[in-house]
Every structure is written in C-alpha cells, then in structure tokens.
Design an enzyme around this catalytic site. Structure first.
Site, PDB file in Angstrom:
ATOM      1  N   ASP A 478       0.840  -1.204   0.000  1.00 51.12           N
ATOM      2  CA  ASP A 478       0.000   0.000   0.000  1.00 51.12           C
ATOM      3  C   ASP A 478       0.875   1.255   0.000  1.00 51.12           C
ATOM      4  O   ASP A 478       2.072   1.204   0.337  1.00 51.12           O
ATOM      5  CB  ASP A 478      -0.880  -0.038   1.257  1.00 51.12           C
ATOM      6  CG  ASP A 478      -2.173   0.746   1.120  1.00 51.12           C
ATOM      7  OD1 ASP A 478      -2.305   1.514   0.151  1.00 51.12           O
ATOM      8  OD2 ASP A 478      -3.048   0.584   1.996  1.00 51.12           O
ATOM      9  N   ASP A 548     -10.815   2.184  -3.257  1.00 50.52           N
ATOM     10  CA  ASP A 548     -11.395   1.893  -1.941  1.00 50.52           C
ATOM     11  C   ASP A 548     -12.913   1.889  -2.001  1.00 50.52           C
ATOM     12  O   ASP A 548     -13.572   1.556  -1.014  1.00 50.52           O
ATOM     13  CB  ASP A 548     -10.924   2.927  -0.918  1.00 50.52           C
ATOM     14  CG  ASP A 548      -9.560   2.555  -0.354  1.00 50.52           C
ATOM     15  OD1 ASP A 548      -9.124   1.408  -0.561  1.00 50.52           O
ATOM     16  OD2 ASP A 548      -8.930   3.411   0.286  1.00 50.52           O
TER      17      ASP A 548
HETATM   18  C1  DGJ Z   1      -5.856   1.954   1.752  1.00 47.82           C
HETATM   19  C2  DGJ Z   1      -6.258   0.714   1.031  1.00 47.82           C
HETATM   20  O1  DGJ Z   1      -6.779   1.046  -0.221  1.00 47.82           O
HETATM   21  C3  DGJ Z   1      -7.244  -0.061   1.866  1.00 47.82           C
HETATM   22  O2  DGJ Z   1      -7.694  -1.180   1.156  1.00 47.82           O
HETATM   23  C4  DGJ Z   1      -6.601  -0.441   3.151  1.00 47.82           C
HETATM   24  O3  DGJ Z   1      -5.555  -1.348   2.917  1.00 47.82           O
HETATM   25  C5  DGJ Z   1      -6.096   0.790   3.871  1.00 47.82           C
HETATM   26  N1  DGJ Z   1      -5.272   1.598   3.040  1.00 47.82           N
HETATM   27  C6  DGJ Z   1      -5.327   0.416   5.103  1.00 47.82           C
HETATM   28  O4  DGJ Z   1      -4.752   1.478   5.714  1.00 47.82           O
END
Ligand code: DGJ
Length: 732
Positions: A478, A548
């Site tokens: 990430d 997300d």
């Molecule tokens: C952003 C990601 O897109 C989410 O799926 C998740 O992993 C969060 N970060 C965690 O902080």
C-alpha cells in the site's frame, strides 16, 4: 520485417501488425515524423513532409530556417532553436544556456526488445515478437548523445518508445526535461480522452475537443495519482467505441508525469508524454546515462474498444510477469472493511474458519498488525508483530489458517514512516523533508526517502524477517499519501531536484528485489485505493487494488474507466458488505458478485456477521466465478453500455479468443416503470457461427443476428439487479 530503413530517402518504417509509424532524416539532419496510422504497402512516404513547399526548405532560402524549425514535424523536439511548440527535451549546459540541437548520427535495427535499466517496461517473449530501432542523435556543442528507442510489435498495433541520454563530454550538464515521446498528427480534428478522478472515484473518462493551444493532464504528487492517470487517447472527433481512428498513450511509470496535446498555428496536433519537468533537474556527469521511462503507443482504426483490447493483450502477455501471470488468482477474504484496525488473531481465525467452509482460499491480514498500531496514527516503519493483537505470534496464526486449507496474505506500507514509531526515533532524517521546515502530515504519516539504498536495505530486511517467519503467499503493498517538502538528507545540493524520480526508482528497486526473492508470493499493489494503477506497477504485480470504493454501482464506473487500457485480470475487486461503507448504498449480493467477477474477485466483509442468506450464496458465487474466470482473464473484453452516458444500465462482454464462447453481463442500475425489455447488440462473436445461450440450448442464433439484431434483456425487477448470459458456439 517490422522495421525497415530506406537508404535513398533516409527514412524508417516501423510496421506493427496492421499499423505503421514512419520517420525521415530531413534536411539538416533533423529527425522528422512522417506518418502514424493504418499500414500501407509503401516503405517511404517522404512526400508527406511538404519539404518542397515554400518556405520549408532551408537550403533554398536560408532566411526561412526559423520557419522550418517551427513547422517541421519533429520526432524529438528540442528547446531553443525556433520550434516554439511544446518541446520534448531541454538542458542547462556548463554556461547556463538551455538551447540544444539534436541531429541524426546513426541507427541500428535489431530483433527483440531491450530492457530499460532500473525501470519497468514491456518485453518481447521471443526475438521474433518485436523489432527495435535505436536512432542516435547528437548535440555536438553540448556533447550529448540522445538515443531514441522504438520497438514495433509484430502481432499487435503497438509501438513503444523510450530515450537514453549520455554525456560524452568532460563537463557537467543538467537535463531539465527528458520526455519519452512526441507524436505529430496532421490535423486538429481530435478529441482528448483522459482518466480523471479522486479518492474512491478513480479513472472516470473525460472527453474534450482539442483546440488551439495546450491541453494537458499531469501529476506532481510523486505517484501517478487518483486525480489523473498516465493514459491519454487522442481520437478522431467522430471516433466511438467501435469505429474511428484512435491513438492510445500510456506511460510505464508511477511518478510525476505530463500528458499534453498542443494544437499549433497550422492546425496540427503535437502530442507529448514523459516525466513531469516541473521541479525536475538531473545532473549528468561525464559518461553518465539517464534513461527515460517507456511510453506505449497503440493505434486503432476501429475505435476505443479495439484500442483497449490491444492494451489488454500487450499487458497480459508482455508486461505482467511472475507465477500468477497466466493463472487464476486465489479467492481471498480481506479483513479491512470487516474490522478495520480492530482485530486480534482470534477474530481473524473466526473469519478464516467461516470463510474456508464456504470455499474462500486465502485470508489477507490488512493494516494494523505491526508496531503498536490501533489506528492510522502510529507504527509505520515498525515491521514487527503487534503482540497485543497477534498474541500467539504470526507463525502460529498462519499455521492455523493454513491448517484450514487456506493461504495467508499480509499488508505492508513500506514507503512510509509514522512520527510515532521506533523507526522515526532512530532515523528522523529518513523522512523526506526540507531542512529547517516543518513536515506536512498526511494521514498522520511521512514518506521515507526511498532514494537511499541504506534505508531500502533496512526496510527490506524487516520485511524479509516477517516473510521468512511464516508461510506468507500474498502481499498487499500500500502507499497512502503523496509527497511534500521534497528534499533528501542524502543527496548533494546539485542533485536535490532528482529526488522525485530517484524515489520512484527506489520503489521499483525494492519491488524487483521482493519479486525476485519471493517468486511464489502474489503481489497486489494499492495506493489509498487506486492512486497507482499504472503500467509501471503492473510490471511488478499482476493485480492492483482498483479503488477503496467497493460499491458495485460505483465500481461500474471505475472498472469501465480502468478498462480503457488495463486488463480486467489486473483489477482488484471484492464483494463487500451493505450498506456500502463508502456510499451507504445497498445492492443485491448477486450483483456485487457479478461486478467483482470482472476483476480478480474476493471478499472484504466480516463473513461471520453477514446475513445467513448472503453467506449461503457464497459457494454458488464462487462456483460462478470459477466457471468464467478463464474467459474473463484471457478473453477479449467488449464494453457495451456506458454508464457515464446512460446511468440506467451497463453491460459488457468477454469473448474467448477462438470465439467459441462468450459471457454477457448486464446491470440494471435503476428500474423504471412501464418499460419494455432493452434490446442490446452483442459484440465480438463470429458472425458466421451459430450460438446458443446455456439456459436455452434448443435456440440457436447466428453471431450475425446476435450482433446486428441483438437480444432482449428484461425481466429484472428493482434497482441494481444484474443478469449474466453464457453463449456457446453450436456444433455444426
Ligand atoms: C488503503 C487501502 O486502499 C485499503 O484497502 C486499506 O488497505 C487501507 N489503506 C489500510 O490502511
């Protein structure tokens, strides 16, 4: 041979499948662009350059050299010589001057495709798949050699480009702009399509008519970004999904970029793509080489759909690597939307136990398992297990998950550091920062200076300790914030403006090490959702978390836009709980499955808490995913609906390469009263073959009828309902 050189005319022809790209060494040694489009039998179209039209010819009328410079279609235009259109290359020499002048010196044509040092790039699987020409251009006063590298793919309408710059003198020179591609089109009658958005609504296509002057999208965020994707299509005003000329450009890079079109005084279009030159200054010492990342150029004579399918084929076969390149990905369950930071090993095991009974194959432990992280305000950089949450230790947890017959995956955010962390106490200077200024917090975190090898080695050692401590088979990498106060404590003053690019090179270096050392691990990239969905990342990870926003209806838009150039097999997509956490919408479980099935497929919910009805639906949903996954992963993708133009419905298809079967998916976004069924024309079938739908084997229809006359889609009651049809070619 895809690439030929006509010695009499000093012209190049790069034939790529049904398209071609032509250039000529013009009077004065300037490299001119001649033609890019559908292939023609001729190997030289020099007449197109209008060299005999006054006042183009410098030899005949020297007073007109400036006009010549300002009108010649240049392959790689330099700054300072009288070409006042947007330039691709500029320098600052030892005297502080910015003018440069590149002239043709030599070239070499060879089979295959070269690697780009330290950078992701498409590749040829065999030497017969592609041919390359390297054209050496020299600026004698500045002692610079610039090599323009073009590769033509034999079976795809694809040409890739990149550039290297070498200092062959004994003085320092600064590079102030090194774009990777410039293409000259002989008309202004084009539209520019870009993919724009924000967090949770990435890559929405926007189409604008080109007009005089410059139109651009860019990123200065240190990542390719949620806001603008490094993709642009320049298409004829009348081009649509299935017809018309389209030029697609995609930058194989994950940092700052520019994608720019300029309509010039003579109603021509110059298009450029490359690393953003804003805040870019690269010191090239004697003998040093700078390599600019690759631009992929796709030509389509049949609209946006064909352009997309060409990108998809190229990326699936010639960009994505590793064990999962051609494999179905394990069906995962991720605990982010299930628990956020509030979990323990026991909770994860409960989820895994339930999930394993339903046929889910992998548990992914998301953010919050390390340091003392209970929210987003601490511990990034402290890559050791948070024992309060994972009381039995990581190995014990992973072993238990494995004993359920499930794989285990883990989340990292390697590029970041929390001010509240052990790492920050030890190395506050490792955060990207400007000495004497406050650091800007974003999501409570700073960015690590990934240009530093010592820092990358440290982070990697910590990651390795975790990866070697248990049977980990998947990583979600990430990256949750953009860069600010961009300066490095490790670079000398004259190299500070290199940090933006050195940062990206550092990320690539670590991803290369990781994927080399752990080839069995499936890597999924992610950046606050889909802020780094770009071909650079696809080189390291066969899938990228799309957004997300997991709401099925919002995903119709996000996945539609993403499919412009990225294959569905690369789109991270999960079934999540309702009401959806981002938009509060409730959609049927079936529709959520049908939409996630277009991507990698998985679950992101607390399977112990969802309704019994939804839980009971999972095994059949998984069976459906398994039934169609090979088709989705390897078939040709056809967009049929366009939710941006008609928000009542959406539809798309996947057709197998041999056209023996096709999957049609339809979503009724909103139900309306008193409407008849919707007639939809299918796409991509063999017009001469006959097909039946799996549910009605006695009814066969020709591919021609299904595509020209269509099928009636009805019988859906309620908003957000979906339906799939499976067409199979009938035996003769
Ligand atoms: C952003 C990601 O897109 C989410 O799926 C998740 O992993 C969060 N970060 C965690 O902080």
């Amino acid at each position: 041979m895809p690439i030929t050189f006509n010695e009499n005319q000093m012209s190049f022809k790069l034939a790529a499948n049904n398209s071609c790209y032509m250039m000529k060494v013009a009077p004065g040694g300037y490299l001119a662009h001649v033609y890019f489009g559908k292939n023609v039998p001729d190997d030289d179209l020099t007449y197109l350059l209008r060299l005999d039209e006054n006042p183009f010819t410098p030899e005949v009328n020297n007073r007109d050299l400036a006009c010549y410079m300002d009108t010649l279609p240049f392959e790689y235009p330099c700054f300072g010589l009288g070409d006042y259109r947007e330039h691709a290359f500029s320098i600052m020499d030892k005297n502080g001057a910015s003018t440069c002048d590149l002239r043709y010196t030599s070239h070499r044509i060879y089979d295959g495709k070269p690697k780009l040092e330290g950078l992701p790039a498409t590749f040829a699987n065999s030497d017969s798949e592609a041919q390359t020409v390297e054209i050496l251009m020299t600026d004698k006063p500045a002692n610079l050699e610039v090599t323009l590298i073009y590769t033509a793919f034999a079976d795809l309408d694809v040409i890739t480009r990149s550039v290297t710059v070498k200092n062959i003198g004994s003085d320092k020179v600064y590079l102030t702009r090194v774009y990777s591609a410039c293409v000259e089109l002989d008309s202004e009658k084009y539209d520019m399509i870009t993919l724009n958005g924000s967090w949770a609504r990435e890559r929405a296509p926007e189409r604008c008519r080109l007009h005089h002057g410059k139109q651009l999208i860019d990123s200065m965020r240190g990542e390719s970004s949620h806001q603008n994707n490094p993709f642009t299509a320049i298409c004829a005003n009348n081009a649509d999904e299935d017809s018309g000329e389209v030029y697609g450009f995609n930058f194989v890079y994950s940092g700052n970029f520019v994608s720019e079109a300029e309509v010039t005084q003579h109603k021509k279009t110059r298009y450029l793509m490359g690393i953003n030159s804003c805040d870019f200054k690269w010191l090239l010492e004697p003998n040093e080489v700078f390599t600019a990342p690759e631009v992929v150029m796709v030509y389509s004579d049949s609209g946006l759909g064909k352009m997309s399918r060409t990108f998809h084929d190229l990326y699936r076969n010639n960009l994505i690597r590793g064990e999962y390149k051609d494999k179905r990905r394990p069906i995962l369950i991720n605990n982010w939307e299930a628990t956020y930071f509030n979990f323990t090993d026991e909770k994860l095991l409960q989820i895994a136990q339930e999930a394993s009974k339903l046929g889910i194959e992998m548990l992914v432990m998301d953010d919050g398992w390390f340091g003392h992280r209970d929210s987003d305000n601490s511990s990034l950089g402290d890559w050791f297990v948070y024992e309060k949450k994972i009381a039995g230790g990581l190995k014990a947890l992973v072993d238990k998950v494995n004993s359920l017959g499930m794989k285990f995956g883990i989340w990292f955010e390697p590029e970041m550091i929390s001010p509240d962390s052990e790492l920050y106490k030890q190395h506050p200077d490792w955060a990207i920062q400007v000495k004497g200024r406050d650091l800007t917090l974003c999501r409570e975190q700073y960015v690590l200076d990934f240009s530093r090898k010592d820092l990358r080695d440290h982070i990697y050692a910590k990651m390795r300790a975790i990866l070697d401590s248990a049977n980990i088979e998947y990583i979600k990498w990430d990256m949750n914030r953009q860069l600010t106060e961009v300066a490095s404590n490790a670079l000398p003053v004259e190299r500070q403006r290199e940090l933006w690019h050195r940062y990206v090179l550092g990320v690539y270096d670590l991803m290369e090490r990781l994927t080399t050392d752990y080839p069995h691990i499936l890597l999924e990239n992610c950046s606050g959702g889909g802020a780094r969905f770009d071909p650079g990342m696809l080189y390291y990870s066969p899938q990228i978390w799309c957004s997300d926003d997991t709401d099925a209806i919002e995903r119709l838009k996000i996945q539609y836009g993403t499919s412009m150039c990225y294959p569905c097999s690369a789109m991270g997509a999960h079934v999540s709980d309702c009401p959806n956490h981002t938009v509060g919408r409730s959609t049927p479980f079936t529709t959520r499955g049908h939409v996630a099935m277009v991507g990698t497929f998985g679950y992101e919910l607390d399977v112990t808490k969802i309704s019994q009805q939804d839980r009971d639906a999972i095994p059949a949903q998984i069976a459906e995913f398994n039934k169609y996954n090979a088709l989705v992963r390897t078939g040709d993708h056809y967009r049929i609906g366009n939710i941006f133009e008609d928000n009542l419905w959406d539809a798309w298809m996947f057709v197998s390469k041999d056209k023996s079967e096709a999957l049609f998916e339809f979503v009724q976004v909103l139900c309306r009263p008193n409407e008849r069924s919707r007639r939809i024309k299918l796409k991509g079938l063999d017009p001469d073959a006959y097909y039946y739908e799996e549910q009605t084997p006695d009814v066969t229809l020709s591919g021609q009828a299904l595509m020209q006359c269509g099928v009636n889609i009805g019988g859906l009651w309620g908003d957000h309902q979906s339906k799939i049809l499976h067409f199979i070619k009938a035996e003769n």
